[in-house]
Design a protein around this motif. Structure first.
Motif, PDB file in Angstrom:
ATOM      1  N   PHE A 580      41.838 -40.048 -45.659  1.00  0.00           N
ATOM      2  CA  PHE A 580      40.540 -39.538 -46.095  1.00  0.00           C
ATOM      3  C   PHE A 580      40.687 -38.461 -47.167  1.00  0.00           C
ATOM      4  CE2 PHE A 580      39.308 -41.249 -41.849  1.00  0.00           C
ATOM      5  CZ  PHE A 580      38.393 -42.182 -42.316  1.00  0.00           C
ATOM      6  N   GLU A 581      41.760 -37.707 -47.118  1.00  0.00           N
ATOM      7  CA  GLU A 581      42.025 -36.740 -48.183  1.00  0.00           C
ATOM      8  C   GLU A 581      42.247 -37.458 -49.510  1.00  0.00           C
ATOM      9  OE1 GLU A 581      45.393 -34.528 -46.910  1.00  0.00           O
ATOM     10  OE2 GLU A 581      44.353 -33.484 -45.277  1.00  0.00           O
ATOM     11  N   THR A 582      43.068 -38.516 -49.463  1.00  0.00           N
ATOM     12  CA  THR A 582      43.366 -39.287 -50.671  1.00  0.00           C
ATOM     13  C   THR A 582      42.129 -40.038 -51.155  1.00  0.00           C
ATOM     14  OG1 THR A 582      45.626 -39.580 -49.861  1.00  0.00           O
ATOM     15  CG2 THR A 582      44.929 -40.999 -51.672  1.00  0.00           C
ATOM     16  N   GLU A 583      41.367 -40.577 -50.220  1.00  0.00           N
ATOM     17  CA  GLU A 583      40.162 -41.315 -50.581  1.00  0.00           C
ATOM     18  C   GLU A 583      39.168 -40.418 -51.305  1.00  0.00           C
ATOM     19  OE1 GLU A 583      37.815 -44.712 -48.320  1.00  0.00           O
ATOM     20  OE2 GLU A 583      37.395 -42.749 -47.443  1.00  0.00           O
ATOM     21  N   LYS A 584      39.046 -39.193 -50.839  1.00  0.00           N
ATOM     22  CA  LYS A 584      38.135 -38.242 -51.481  1.00  0.00           C
ATOM     23  C   LYS A 584      38.577 -37.954 -52.907  1.00  0.00           C
ATOM     24  CE  LYS A 584      36.024 -33.692 -50.866  1.00  0.00           C
ATOM     25  NZ  LYS A 584      35.969 -32.460 -50.012  1.00  0.00           N
ATOM     26  N   ALA A 585      39.901 -37.763 -53.097  1.00  0.00           N
ATOM     27  CA  ALA A 585      40.427 -37.493 -54.433  1.00  0.00           C
ATOM     28  C   ALA A 585      40.270 -38.694 -55.356  1.00  0.00           C
ATOM     29  CB  ALA A 585      41.902 -37.098 -54.332  1.00  0.00           C
ATOM     30  N   ASN A 586      40.404 -39.908 -54.798  1.00  0.00           N
ATOM     31  CA  ASN A 586      40.336 -41.120 -55.609  1.00  0.00           C
ATOM     32  C   ASN A 586      38.918 -41.578 -55.897  1.00  0.00           C
ATOM     33  OD1 ASN A 586      43.094 -41.357 -55.788  1.00  0.00           O
ATOM     34  ND2 ASN A 586      43.279 -42.791 -54.084  1.00  0.00           N
ATOM     35  N   PHE A 587      37.959 -41.058 -55.148  1.00  0.00           N
ATOM     36  CA  PHE A 587      36.597 -41.586 -55.246  1.00  0.00           C
ATOM     37  C   PHE A 587      35.617 -40.594 -55.850  1.00  0.00           C
ATOM     38  CE2 PHE A 587      32.547 -43.329 -53.742  1.00  0.00           C
ATOM     39  CZ  PHE A 587      32.739 -44.673 -54.015  1.00  0.00           C
ATOM     40  N   CYS A 588      35.727 -39.318 -55.457  1.00  0.00           N
ATOM     41  CA  CYS A 588      34.739 -38.325 -55.883  1.00  0.00           C
ATOM     42  C   CYS A 588      35.071 -37.788 -57.279  1.00  0.00           C
ATOM     43  CB  CYS A 588      34.678 -37.163 -54.888  1.00  0.00           C
ATOM     44  SG  CYS A 588      34.169 -37.661 -53.231  1.00  0.00           S
ATOM     45  N   GLY A 589      34.055 -37.704 -58.119  1.00  0.00           N
ATOM     46  CA  GLY A 589      34.219 -37.108 -59.435  1.00  0.00           C
ATOM     47  C   GLY A 589      34.984 -37.962 -60.422  1.00  0.00           C
ATOM     48  N   ARG A 590      35.121 -39.263 -60.151  1.00  0.00           N
ATOM     49  CA  ARG A 590      35.859 -40.157 -61.054  1.00  0.00           C
ATOM     50  C   ARG A 590      34.913 -41.185 -61.656  1.00  0.00           C
ATOM     51  NH1 ARG A 590      41.609 -40.427 -60.115  1.00  0.00           N
ATOM     52  NH2 ARG A 590      41.519 -42.375 -61.284  1.00  0.00           N
ATOM     53  N   ASN A 591      35.115 -41.488 -62.934  1.00  0.00           N
ATOM     54  CA  ASN A 591      34.330 -42.550 -63.559  1.00  0.00           C
ATOM     55  C   ASN A 591      34.721 -43.911 -63.010  1.00  0.00           C
ATOM     56  OD1 ASN A 591      32.927 -40.759 -65.225  1.00  0.00           O
ATOM     57  ND2 ASN A 591      34.538 -40.793 -66.786  1.00  0.00           N
ATOM     58  N   PHE A 592      36.046 -44.078 -62.763  1.00  0.00           N
ATOM     59  CA  PHE A 592      36.542 -45.329 -62.195  1.00  0.00           C
ATOM     60  C   PHE A 592      37.035 -45.049 -60.779  1.00  0.00           C
ATOM     61  CE2 PHE A 592      37.035 -45.701 -66.778  1.00  0.00           C
ATOM     62  CZ  PHE A 592      36.410 -46.917 -67.029  1.00  0.00           C
TER      63      PHE A 592
END
Length: 614
Positions: A580-592
């Motif tokens: 969930f830590e990684t998912e948040k980094a990969n999903f939030c605030g990213r265009n892709f």
């Protein structure tokens, strides 16, 4: 005829759709506008699949059909075939845009009648579904293509009718007339159309109509800018190119054994699949056996070989123009008394004709089935029926003079039974081993003892470091976890008296060891308050089961600070936190957005799901 209740429901729904949107009615009968809108999660495809899954019969009339359009419906069509639901599909040869590969795939279904309009331009896009005395009709702009059903800006109207409605009567009449005036699609017709379709893709000039009404028109890709296949092109990586070249050299030298070393994850499955096609092209070999060490690898390999995109890549993109027919050998699940039948997969493999240049026959088998014993599936000779005069499957396989490909060769050492069966019973004309690690061989004794890797005709070697440097694999980070409370307290089971009592030792740093003897029903909180609520549920010969479902054996320890949570459970908890830590980094605030996956590896299916079906 529809019942009065159903007629009234339909009337109310039509009233809502065409007269008063606030009128209360059944949603399933209301006229609807079907769109593709990824933000709202809407797809025309979803409605098509839902109608197919619930119909008794279906009729499609479309201008264009693409291979990707068939693929998105493939599983649904297979299910309909198994249920005996029949359908009719008619398409147009307009602009020669319809993909012959898509037509060939549809021809595989015995429940579908397929025809093409060749003498006039058909632009219809209609889908009709019959269920009992009801019809649902979807008409609009969507052809049978993946883009039209899932992505493009399309407008389609869905309406419902009883079998007595004038609209459905007129629509069915028009469909049957078009279907009747069209040409039946068969392999003979497809061979001619395929030539024109390919030529049409190569040049854009117009020519006049030919026999059977076939013609070449200006490239529809240029006019409609349709993306024929959304998936990226498959092409061999650096390792795969070099490995294939090495295999070619070994074959030219007349060697019958070779091996390839490549780090895990660099694409060995692709290499040996490509090898199969290349050996077939160069030398006409069409009988191959792939031996794998486990059921999981067998399932993954079968899925890869049967994947429609993979087949199309090797057939069309690579230009081999042939297809692999995979037979997966499975252990018999129910051993019934009575007749004993020769394994059908082996029979099909043996009967496969070498005269058929469009077919490569592959037998996929796990090492556990490669054994010689009196009741072994491949070694017994008491079947009621044989194949080509053979009653012993291993003898029949040997007669095909196959090429054997071994995956994960470190599991197939020379003294291992499965390897001996391959060499002594199957006697293949060639053995090629693909793996990241290989078994060792030992010779000599004492000081003269030498242990070396079992390499023979090594044609390519790519270790993990080199694979990483070539960007063929990714780096891996490793993390250890610490006990939650760091209290350094443990409880050890020292002995178990069958169905009577269990003796525990309580250990704590800098304190003397304490011994406790508990019986069924006793609470573990007697040992330490951290175990409050956990009792001894049952005592066996060598195991004890606790009220929380955990079983332990004599000699095992329990971690006090985490309430008997096992090492594996701690790892899973940490993995989920990191996920969930990684998912948040990969999903939030990213265009892709990047999808995050957490994988858990188990030693065997039975250790995770011991009871079948549960």
């Amino acid at each position: 005829m529809a019942s009065p209740l159903k007629q009234q429901q339909l009337i109310n729904s039509l009233h809502t759709g065409f007269i008063d949107k606030d009128n209360i009615s059944l949603e399933k009968y209301r006229p609807r506008l079907l769109l593709n809108n990824h933000k709202q999660g809407k797809k025309v495809l979803s409605s098509i699949i839902n109608e197919l899954e619930n119909c008794d019969e279906f009729f499609f009339s479309v201008a264009f059909i693409t291979y990707s359009g068939v693929l998105v419906l493939l599983n649904t069509l297979k299910e309909l075939e198994s249920k005996g639901v029949r359908g009719k599909i008619v398409a147009s040869q307009y602009l020669n845009f319809t993909d012959p590969t898509a037509l060939r795939k549809l021809l595989e279904f015995e429940n579908i009648e397929l025809r093409m309009v060749v003498h006039e331009d058909l632009h219809s896009k209609g889908y009709i579904f019959k269920k009992d005395d009801e019809y649902n009709l979807i008409v609009g702009s969507s052809n049978l293509t993946q883009n039209a059903l899932s992505k493009n800006k399309e407008w389609n109207i869905k309406v419902s009718s009883t079998d007595k409605g004038s609209l459905i009567e007129e629509t069915l009449k028009e469909f049957e007339q078009t279907f009747h005036n069209s040409v039946e699609v068969n392999e003979q017709w497809l061979e001619q159309y395929d030539l024109i379709y390919r030529k049409n893709k190569e040049n854009s000039e117009r020519v006049t109509k030919g026999e059977l009404g076939l013609f070449i028109a200006q490239s529809p890709e240029a006019e409609y800018k349709v993306n024929h296949d959304l998936r990226p092109k498959i092409s061999p990586n650096k390792m795969q190119v070099k490995a294939l070249g090495g295999i070619e050299k070994v074959r030219e030298r007349g060697e019958n054994k070779a091996l390839l070393i490549s780090a895990t994850g660099t694409g060995k499955t692709y290499v040996y699949t490509h090898t199969i096609y290349e050996l077939h092209k160069r030398y006409g070999l069409n009988k191959f056996i792939i031996a794998v060490p486990s059921l999981a690898i067998k399932a993954g390999t079968a899925q890869f070989l049967r994947d429609e995109y993979v087949k199309r890549h090797f057939s069309d993109v690579c230009g081999y123009g042939t297809e692999i027919e995979v037979g997966v050998l499975e252990a018999p699940k129910n051993k019934k008394k009575g007749r004993s039948y020769f394994p059908s997969v082996v029979s099909d493999f043996v009967k496969g004709s070498c005269q058929n240049t469009k077919k490569i026959y592959v037998l996929l088998v796990n090492m556990q089935l490669l054994v010689v014993r009196s009741n072994g599936m491949l070694s017994r000779d008491d079947y009621d029926y044989g194949v080509e005069g053979f009653y012993r499957p291993l003898d029949a396989i040997r007669a095909t003079n196959p090429v054997v490909i071994i995956d994960e060769p470190h599991r197939f050492s020379r003294d291992q039974k499965a390897f001996k069966v391959i060499v002594d019973e199957i006697k293949p004309q060639c053995i090629i081993r693909f793996g990241a690690t290989f078994p060792e061989t030992t010779s000599g004794r004492g000081k003269n003892k030498i242990t070396v890797k079992d390499y023979q005709n090594l044609l390519y070697d790519l270790n993990a470091c080199e694979a990483f440097n070539q960007n063929l694999i990714k780096g891996v980070t490793k993390e250890h976890f610490e006990p939650v409370s760091k209290r350094e307290e443990k409880v050890k089971i020292t002995s178990i008296t069958t169905k009577d009592s269990v003796t525990f030792q309580y250990k704590k740093r800098d304190e003397s060891t304490k011994t406790f003897t508990l019986k069924t029903g006793d609470s573990l909180s007697i040992i330490n308050e951290a175990f409050e609520g956990i009792t001894i549920h049952a005592i066996g010969k060598s195991t004890v089961e606790f009220s929380n479902g955990i079983q332990k054996s004599s000699g095992e320890e329990l971690d006090v600070d985490i309430y008997m949570t096992s090492y594996q459970e701690q790892m899973i908890r940490l993995a989920l936190e990191r996920h969930f830590e990684t998912e948040k980094a990969n999903f939030c605030g990213r265009n892709f957005k990047i999808k995050t996956l957490a994988l858990f590896f188990i030693d065997d299916i039975s250790s995770y799901r011991p009871n079948e079906g549960r």
